[in-house]
Scaffold this motif. Sequence first.
Motif, PDB file in Angstrom:
ATOM      1  N   SER A  33       0.805  -1.222   0.000  1.00 55.62           N
ATOM      2  CA  SER A  33       0.000   0.000   0.000  1.00 55.62           C
ATOM      3  C   SER A  33       0.841   1.276   0.000  1.00 55.62           C
ATOM      4  CB  SER A  33      -0.921   0.018   1.226  1.00 55.62           C
ATOM      5  OG  SER A  33      -0.152   0.014   2.427  1.00 55.62           O
ATOM      6  N   ASP A  34       2.157   1.163   0.158  1.00 56.58           N
ATOM      7  CA  ASP A  34       2.990   2.356   0.289  1.00 56.58           C
ATOM      8  C   ASP A  34       2.897   3.258  -0.934  1.00 56.58           C
ATOM      9  OD1 ASP A  34       3.722   1.422   2.749  1.00 56.58           O
ATOM     10  OD2 ASP A  34       5.769   0.854   2.184  1.00 56.58           O
ATOM     11  N   GLY A  35       2.920   2.660  -2.111  1.00 56.94           N
ATOM     12  CA  GLY A  35       2.850   3.451  -3.330  1.00 56.94           C
ATOM     13  C   GLY A  35       1.561   4.245  -3.413  1.00 56.94           C
ATOM     14  N   ASP A  36       0.445   3.608  -3.071  1.00 55.76           N
ATOM     15  CA  ASP A  36      -0.842   4.299  -3.121  1.00 55.76           C
ATOM     16  C   ASP A  36      -0.889   5.463  -2.137  1.00 55.76           C
ATOM     17  OD1 ASP A  36      -1.800   2.598  -5.076  1.00 55.76           O
ATOM     18  OD2 ASP A  36      -2.741   1.226  -3.652  1.00 55.76           O
ATOM     19  N   ASP A  37      -0.268   5.286  -0.972  1.00 55.23           N
ATOM     20  CA  ASP A  37      -0.259   6.363   0.017  1.00 55.23           C
ATOM     21  C   ASP A  37       0.501   7.579  -0.502  1.00 55.23           C
ATOM     22  OD1 ASP A  37      -1.733   4.874   1.782  1.00 55.23           O
ATOM     23  OD2 ASP A  37      -0.016   4.182   2.953  1.00 55.23           O
ATOM     24  N   PHE A  38       1.641   7.347  -1.141  1.00 60.42           N
ATOM     25  CA  PHE A  38       2.407   8.460  -1.691  1.00 60.42           C
ATOM     26  C   PHE A  38       1.682   9.105  -2.864  1.00 60.42           C
ATOM     27  CE2 PHE A  38       5.865   6.931   0.884  1.00 60.42           C
ATOM     28  CZ  PHE A  38       6.647   8.057   1.096  1.00 60.42           C
ATOM     29  N   VAL A  39       1.047   8.296  -3.696  1.00 60.69           N
ATOM     30  CA  VAL A  39       0.270   8.854  -4.808  1.00 60.69           C
ATOM     31  C   VAL A  39      -0.824   9.772  -4.274  1.00 60.69           C
ATOM     32  CG1 VAL A  39      -1.372   8.287  -6.631  1.00 60.69           C
ATOM     33  CG2 VAL A  39       0.760   7.011  -6.444  1.00 60.69           C
ATOM     34  N   ALA A  40      -1.526   9.329  -3.235  1.00 59.43           N
ATOM     35  CA  ALA A  40      -2.602  10.136  -2.664  1.00 59.43           C
ATOM     36  C   ALA A  40      -2.070  11.447  -2.106  1.00 59.43           C
ATOM     37  CB  ALA A  40      -3.320   9.345  -1.566  1.00 59.43           C
ATOM     38  N   ALA A  41      -0.961  11.385  -1.356  1.00 66.83           N
ATOM     39  CA  ALA A  41      -0.405  12.593  -0.740  1.00 66.83           C
ATOM     40  C   ALA A  41       0.114  13.564  -1.789  1.00 66.83           C
ATOM     41  CB  ALA A  41       0.701  12.208   0.238  1.00 66.83           C
ATOM     42  N   CYS A  42       0.859  13.048  -2.757  1.00 67.71           N
ATOM     43  CA  CYS A  42       1.451  13.919  -3.777  1.00 67.71           C
ATOM     44  C   CYS A  42       0.389  14.484  -4.713  1.00 67.71           C
ATOM     45  CB  CYS A  42       2.517  13.157  -4.560  1.00 67.71           C
ATOM     46  SG  CYS A  42       3.936  12.651  -3.545  1.00 67.71           S
ATOM     47  N   SER A  43      -0.640  13.704  -5.012  1.00 67.78           N
ATOM     48  CA  SER A  43      -1.736  14.199  -5.838  1.00 67.78           C
ATOM     49  C   SER A  43      -2.470  15.325  -5.135  1.00 67.78           C
ATOM     50  CB  SER A  43      -2.710  13.066  -6.177  1.00 67.78           C
ATOM     51  OG  SER A  43      -2.084  12.081  -6.966  1.00 67.78           O
ATOM     52  N   GLU A  44      -2.602  15.211  -3.816  1.00 69.28           N
ATOM     53  CA  GLU A  44      -3.264  16.271  -3.061  1.00 69.28           C
ATOM     54  C   GLU A  44      -2.451  17.561  -3.109  1.00 69.28           C
ATOM     55  OE1 GLU A  44      -5.055  16.980   1.428  1.00 69.28           O
ATOM     56  OE2 GLU A  44      -4.990  14.964   0.579  1.00 69.28           O
ATOM     57  N   ILE A  45      -1.134  17.437  -3.058  1.00 66.46           N
ATOM     58  CA  ILE A  45      -0.278  18.623  -3.172  1.00 66.46           C
ATOM     59  C   ILE A  45      -0.447  19.257  -4.551  1.00 66.46           C
ATOM     60  CG2 ILE A  45       2.124  19.399  -3.293  1.00 66.46           C
ATOM     61  CD1 ILE A  45       2.762  17.268  -1.165  1.00 66.46           C
ATOM     62  N   ASN A  46      -0.366  18.447  -5.594  1.00 63.84           N
ATOM     63  CA  ASN A  46      -0.473  18.980  -6.957  1.00 63.84           C
ATOM     64  C   ASN A  46      -1.835  19.602  -7.235  1.00 63.84           C
ATOM     65  OD1 ASN A  46       2.145  18.271  -7.581  1.00 63.84           O
ATOM     66  ND2 ASN A  46       1.593  16.377  -8.627  1.00 63.84           N
ATOM     67  N   GLY A  47      -2.852  19.078  -6.593  1.00 63.93           N
ATOM     68  CA  GLY A  47      -4.195  19.575  -6.835  1.00 63.93           C
ATOM     69  C   GLY A  47      -4.563  20.799  -6.022  1.00 63.93           C
ATOM     70  N   ASP A  48      -3.675  21.222  -5.135  1.00 66.13           N
ATOM     71  CA  ASP A  48      -3.951  22.373  -4.270  1.00 66.13           C
ATOM     72  C   ASP A  48      -3.151  23.568  -4.778  1.00 66.13           C
ATOM     73  OD1 ASP A  48      -4.302  24.235  -2.268  1.00 66.13           O
ATOM     74  OD2 ASP A  48      -4.027  22.808  -0.625  1.00 66.13           O
ATOM     75  N   SER A  49      -3.819  24.486  -5.461  1.00 66.40           N
ATOM     76  CA  SER A  49      -3.133  25.635  -6.045  1.00 66.40           C
ATOM     77  C   SER A  49      -2.594  26.591  -4.990  1.00 66.40           C
ATOM     78  CB  SER A  49      -4.077  26.390  -6.989  1.00 66.40           C
ATOM     79  OG  SER A  49      -5.224  26.849  -6.281  1.00 66.40           O
ATOM     80  N   ASN A  50      -3.000  26.405  -3.741  1.00 69.30           N
ATOM     81  CA  ASN A  50      -2.502  27.249  -2.657  1.00 69.30           C
ATOM     82  C   ASN A  50      -1.092  26.866  -2.226  1.00 69.30           C
ATOM     83  OD1 ASN A  50      -3.028  29.376  -0.661  1.00 69.30           O
ATOM     84  ND2 ASN A  50      -2.981  27.723   0.849  1.00 69.30           N
ATOM     85  N   ILE A  51      -0.679  25.622  -2.525  1.00 62.27           N
ATOM     86  CA  ILE A  51       0.640  25.133  -2.104  1.00 62.27           C
ATOM     87  C   ILE A  51       1.714  25.666  -3.047  1.00 62.27           C
ATOM     88  CG2 ILE A  51       2.069  23.086  -1.754  1.00 62.27           C
ATOM     89  CD1 ILE A  51      -0.088  23.517   0.373  1.00 62.27           C
TER      90      ILE A  51
END
Length: 276
Positions: A41-59
Amino acid sequence: MRFAENYEERPLSCVVLEKKGHLATLTLNRPDNMNALGNLSDGDDFVAACSEINGDSNIRCAVLTGSGRAFSAGGDLKAMRDKSAAFTGNAAEIRQGYKKGIHLIIKSLWNIEVPMVGAVNGHAIGLGNDIATTADIRIASEDAKFGATFLSIGLIPGDGGAWLLPRAIGRSRASQLFFTGELIDAQTALEWGLVSEVCAADQVMERSLQMAEKIMAQPPLPLRMTKQMMRQADGATLDSILEIACGMQAILHGTEDHSAAVNAMLNKEKAVYKGE
């Protein structure tokens, strides 16, 4: 450090994503085994976290670090010994375990769109070293050690290191680490260009946040574009990069942030950027 009032923390099994203002912090979160990785599950966890960063224009910037006394000891040796987690099954199954697990960690970190500072708070070995090299800027604890010890456990650099490490320190020094399995200390890593700075262990995160503050002070659209252009330049010709630059510049000349930056510089004031 001062941040905006909004605060959000998202716990995942192997990584914690924390957002404060314009900053995202990713913390490897297995301190009991020096942040070793290898669960399916490690890969999916990183995908979720990094996708959230990319999808947040405030970051506008990310900081990557480890919990506990290590940045990451790399792949989970006990799981390798026990043929469990991502290292279960026949060759075809293990291949898929890498593609759906460890490789997703590297690809998702590499594809983070905002600049990323690696706060290397301790040893970064094997996969841990590869994870560190996905950061654009690396700041290391004086106690940290770095190594690409895959051959020492009868494996190849199978986590992307054969591509990442030579780009960070050159082919000759990367070959030295791969072929000998030796570890280098933080000062050697600094001399080789693997890290930008070395500081006391209790100052690594503070210094990384200071670097992040400077990055976040830049206008957000050209910040992401500059990182994208630098990544594209690795395998491109000068002419192709100049062509990309023309298109990006044409867009940026029409933004409010560009006007704000020019006016602030002419008036000797500090610009306020809106990402528009």
